[in-house]
Design a protein around this motif. Structure first.
Motif, mmCIF file in Angstrom:
data_model
loop_
_atom_site.group_PDB
_atom_site.id
_atom_site.type_symbol
_atom_site.label_atom_id
_atom_site.label_comp_id
_atom_site.label_asym_id
_atom_site.label_seq_id
_atom_site.Cartn_x
_atom_site.Cartn_y
_atom_site.Cartn_z
ATOM 1 N N PHE A 1 39.275 17.932 -22.340
ATOM 2 C CA PHE A 1 39.800 17.662 -22.530
ATOM 3 C C PHE A 1 41.130 17.411 -21.364
ATOM 4 C CE2 PHE A 1 39.825 21.250 -24.883
ATOM 5 C CZ PHE A 1 40.218 21.224 -26.135
ATOM 6 N N ASP A 2 40.460 16.120 -19.935
ATOM 7 C CA ASP A 2 40.905 15.684 -19.254
ATOM 8 C C ASP A 2 41.359 16.462 -17.721
ATOM 9 O OD1 ASP A 2 41.304 13.094 -17.774
ATOM 10 O OD2 ASP A 2 43.540 12.640 -18.971
ATOM 11 N N LEU A 3 40.748 17.512 -17.644
ATOM 12 C CA LEU A 3 41.784 18.182 -16.379
ATOM 13 C C LEU A 3 40.698 17.790 -15.853
ATOM 14 C CD1 LEU A 3 41.498 22.066 -18.582
ATOM 15 C CD2 LEU A 3 43.702 19.967 -17.719
ATOM 16 N N MET A 4 40.198 16.880 -15.414
ATOM 17 C CA MET A 4 39.151 17.252 -14.316
ATOM 18 C C MET A 4 38.959 15.165 -14.058
ATOM 19 S SD MET A 4 36.284 19.633 -14.844
ATOM 20 C CE MET A 4 35.074 18.429 -12.478
ATOM 21 N N GLY B 1 50.240 33.449 -15.862
ATOM 22 C CA GLY B 1 50.422 32.213 -15.114
ATOM 23 C C GLY B 1 50.138 32.634 -13.546
ATOM 24 N N LEU B 2 49.746 34.209 -13.289
ATOM 25 C CA LEU B 2 49.120 34.257 -11.815
ATOM 26 C C LEU B 2 48.513 33.717 -12.000
ATOM 27 C CD1 LEU B 2 50.380 36.777 -9.804
ATOM 28 C CD2 LEU B 2 48.513 38.061 -11.172
ATOM 29 N N VAL B 3 47.267 33.735 -12.023
ATOM 30 C CA VAL B 3 45.739 32.722 -11.751
ATOM 31 C C VAL B 3 46.415 31.411 -11.923
ATOM 32 C CG1 VAL B 3 43.695 31.661 -12.456
ATOM 33 C CG2 VAL B 3 44.181 34.145 -13.369
ATOM 34 N N ASN B 4 47.493 30.530 -12.233
ATOM 35 C CA ASN B 4 47.241 29.297 -12.625
ATOM 36 C C ASN B 4 47.831 29.417 -10.922
ATOM 37 O OD1 ASN B 4 48.604 26.823 -12.867
ATOM 38 N ND2 ASN B 4 49.930 27.556 -13.346
ATOM 39 N N VAL B 5 49.166 29.916 -10.501
ATOM 40 C CA VAL B 5 50.100 29.806 -9.138
ATOM 41 C C VAL B 5 49.139 29.863 -8.734
ATOM 42 C CG1 VAL B 5 51.694 31.111 -8.172
ATOM 43 C CG2 VAL B 5 52.740 30.153 -10.249
ATOM 44 N N LEU B 6 48.618 31.306 -7.995
ATOM 45 C CA LEU B 6 47.723 31.273 -7.300
ATOM 46 C C LEU B 6 46.553 30.217 -6.906
ATOM 47 C CD1 LEU B 6 47.166 35.266 -7.174
ATOM 48 C CD2 LEU B 6 49.050 34.377 -6.158
ATOM 49 N N TRP C 1 32.473 26.750 -7.014
ATOM 50 C CA TRP C 1 33.448 26.705 -7.812
ATOM 51 C C TRP C 1 34.940 25.891 -7.046
ATOM 52 C CZ3 TRP C 1 34.585 25.921 -13.111
ATOM 53 C CH2 TRP C 1 36.124 26.787 -13.558
ATOM 54 N N GLY C 2 34.410 26.927 -6.249
ATOM 55 C CA GLY C 2 35.766 26.650 -4.814
ATOM 56 C C GLY C 2 35.966 25.275 -4.822
ATOM 57 N N LYS C 3 34.693 24.176 -4.520
ATOM 58 C CA LYS C 3 34.433 22.575 -4.510
ATOM 59 C C LYS C 3 34.703 22.146 -5.494
ATOM 60 C CE LYS C 3 31.705 23.718 0.404
ATOM 61 N NZ LYS C 3 30.340 23.111 0.660
ATOM 62 N N LEU C 4 34.268 22.728 -6.480
ATOM 63 C CA LEU C 4 34.701 21.485 -7.603
ATOM 64 C C LEU C 4 36.370 21.605 -7.334
ATOM 65 C CD1 LEU C 4 34.449 20.452 -10.570
ATOM 66 C CD2 LEU C 4 33.454 22.767 -11.158
ATOM 67 N N LEU C 5 37.052 22.416 -7.310
ATOM 68 C CA LEU C 5 38.373 23.223 -8.011
ATOM 69 C C LEU C 5 39.213 21.774 -6.898
ATOM 70 C CD1 LEU C 5 39.083 27.219 -8.211
ATOM 71 C CD2 LEU C 5 38.946 24.949 -9.964
ATOM 72 N N LEU C 6 38.405 21.601 -5.793
ATOM 73 C CA LEU C 6 39.325 20.781 -4.966
ATOM 74 C C LEU C 6 39.009 19.319 -4.970
ATOM 75 C CD1 LEU C 6 38.489 22.107 -1.313
ATOM 76 C CD2 LEU C 6 40.151 21.878 -2.056
ATOM 77 N N SER D 1 45.729 18.195 -7.823
ATOM 78 C CA SER D 1 46.146 19.075 -7.101
ATOM 79 C C SER D 1 47.209 19.596 -8.575
ATOM 80 C CB SER D 1 46.975 18.804 -6.238
ATOM 81 O OG SER D 1 47.758 17.587 -6.610
ATOM 82 N N ASN D 2 48.097 18.837 -9.793
ATOM 83 C CA ASN D 2 48.753 19.832 -10.935
ATOM 84 C C ASN D 2 47.849 19.807 -12.025
ATOM 85 O OD1 ASN D 2 50.663 19.107 -9.718
ATOM 86 N ND2 ASN D 2 50.751 16.103 -10.131
ATOM 87 N N LYS D 3 46.763 19.869 -11.302
ATOM 88 C CA LYS D 3 45.517 20.262 -12.748
ATOM 89 C C LYS D 3 44.537 21.633 -12.122
ATOM 90 C CE LYS D 3 45.331 16.365 -14.939
ATOM 91 N NZ LYS D 3 44.386 14.989 -15.490
ATOM 92 N N ARG D 4 44.525 21.930 -11.068
ATOM 93 C CA ARG D 4 42.862 22.743 -10.751
ATOM 94 C C ARG D 4 44.318 24.308 -11.296
ATOM 95 N NH1 ARG D 4 44.296 21.324 -4.108
ATOM 96 N NH2 ARG D 4 43.259 19.264 -4.679
#
Length: 269
Positions: free
Chosen positions: A266-269, A65-70, A92-97, A101-104
Motif C-alpha cells: 500500500f506504499d506506506l513504506m 487516532g491515539l496510536v497515530n498521534v503518539l 519495529w522501532g528502527k523500522l518505523l524510523l 515521517s508522515n506515514k509512521r
C-alpha cells in the motif's frame, strides 16, 4: 435483596467457573461482592465508566487516532529515538524510523488495527466454544440510567452508566473481550509505540510512565468495571488478559511481519 439472580452454586455449575483458581481465590464470593456494591460516588463511577466503556466498538477510531498521534510525536524530528534497553521492540522501532515521517503513524495504526481484529477473533471463538452465561441483571431495584433513580426509594443498586457500558455486548461471557482488548492495548503501547516521556527503570528496562499508568490504573480499571457493571465474572477477565498475553507471545510477532508486507503493497513504506 441481591443484585444478581444467580447463586454461587449456579455460577460454579459451569466448569470454567469451578476450577482450582476459583476455589483457591474464592472468586465466587468476590464476584458476588462486586456485583452487589449498591453504588459508588459519581466521580468514582466516572472513572469506572471510562474504563468499562473504553473498548466499546464505537471507541476504536479513538484508539487508532491515539496510536497515530503518539507514534508521530514519539518519533518526531526533535525526539531522540532510543530502543535498546527499553521495552520497545527494537526491530519495529528502527523500522518505523525508515518510513517517511508522515506515514509512521499510519503504519502503526494499521498494525494496531490488525492486533485488535486478531484479538477479537480469538475472544469470539472462545465465547462460542465455552458458551458460558453472563451475570443476570435484575428486573427491579436496579437503575442503569443517570438520574432515573434519584427519587425512587425502591432502587437499591445504582449503575449510572450501566446501559452504555452494557451496550453491544455479545451473548456469552468467557473470555472477556474488553479485558483482552485492554491488555492488547497496554502491550501494544509497551512494545510498539515509542515515546520520549518520563521513564522508570524496572527489571533492567526503561519503561515510560505512560505504560506504568496503563498497566497499574487503566487495565485493572477495565477489569473491575466489567464485573461492576454485571457484564462479566472475574474469571472472564482473567481469561481475557491471559488470552491477550498468549496472542502477543505466539501470534503478534508474525502479524507484525505480515503488516510490513501489506504496508509495502500500500506504499506506506
Amino acid at each position: 435483596m441481591t443484585i444478581t439472580t444467580r447463586s454461587i452454586a449456579q455460577h460454579e455449575s459451569e466448569w470454567i467457573y469451578s476450577t482450582i483458581l476459583t476455589r483457591q481465590l474464592n472468586l465466587s464470593s468476590l464476584n458476588d461482592y462486586i456485583h452487589q456494591i449498591p453504588h459508588v460516588p459519581l466521580i468514582v463511577e466516572l472513572y469506572i465508566f471510562i474504563c468499562g466503556y473504553a473498548f466499546n466498538p464505537t471507541m476504536v477510531p479513538f484508539w487508532l487516532g491515539l496510536v497515530n498521534v503518539l507514534t508521530c510525536t514519539g518519533l518526531s524530528g526533535n525526539a531522540v529515538a532510543k530502543f535498546s534497553g527499553t521495552t520497545i521492540d527494537e526491530q519495529w522501532g528502527k523500522l518505523l524510523l525508515t518510513i517517511d515521517s508522515n506515514k509512521r503513524g499510519h503504519m502503526n495504526m494499521a498494525f494496531y488495527l490488525a492486533t485488535v481484529l486478531v484479538t477479537l477473533l480469538f475472544t469470539e471463538l472462545g465465547k462460542a466454544s465455552f458458551a458460558t452465561t453472563r451475570p443476570k441483571v435484575p428486573t427491579s431495584g436496579y437503575a442503569t440510567i443517570m438520574g432515573a433513580d434519584d427519587k425512587n426509594d425502591s432502587i437499591k443498586f445504582k449503575r449510572r452508566f450501566g446501559s452504555l457500558v452494557a451496550s453491544l455486548k455479545s451473548k456469552h461471557s468467557f473470555p472477556s473481550g474488553d479485558s483482552s482488548q485492554a491488555m492488547n492495548l497496554c502491550l501494544f503501547f509497551l512494545r510498539y509505540v515509542p515515546t520520549t516521556s518520563t521513564v522508570m527503570t524496572l527489571g533492567g528496562y526503561s519503561i515510560p510512565l505512560r505504560d506504568i499508568v496503563l498497566f497499574s490504573l487503566f487495565l485493572p480499571g477495565v477489569v473491575f468495571a466489567r464485573v461492576f457493571y454485571l457484564c462479566h465474572w472475574i474469571e472472564d477477565c482473567i481469561g481475557g488478559v491471559s488470552l491477550s498475553l498468549l496472542i502477543h507471545w505466539l501470534i503478534i510477532p508474525f502479524l507484525r511481519d505480515y503488516t510490513v508486507v501489506l504496508a509495502k503493497s500500500f506504499d506506506l513504506m
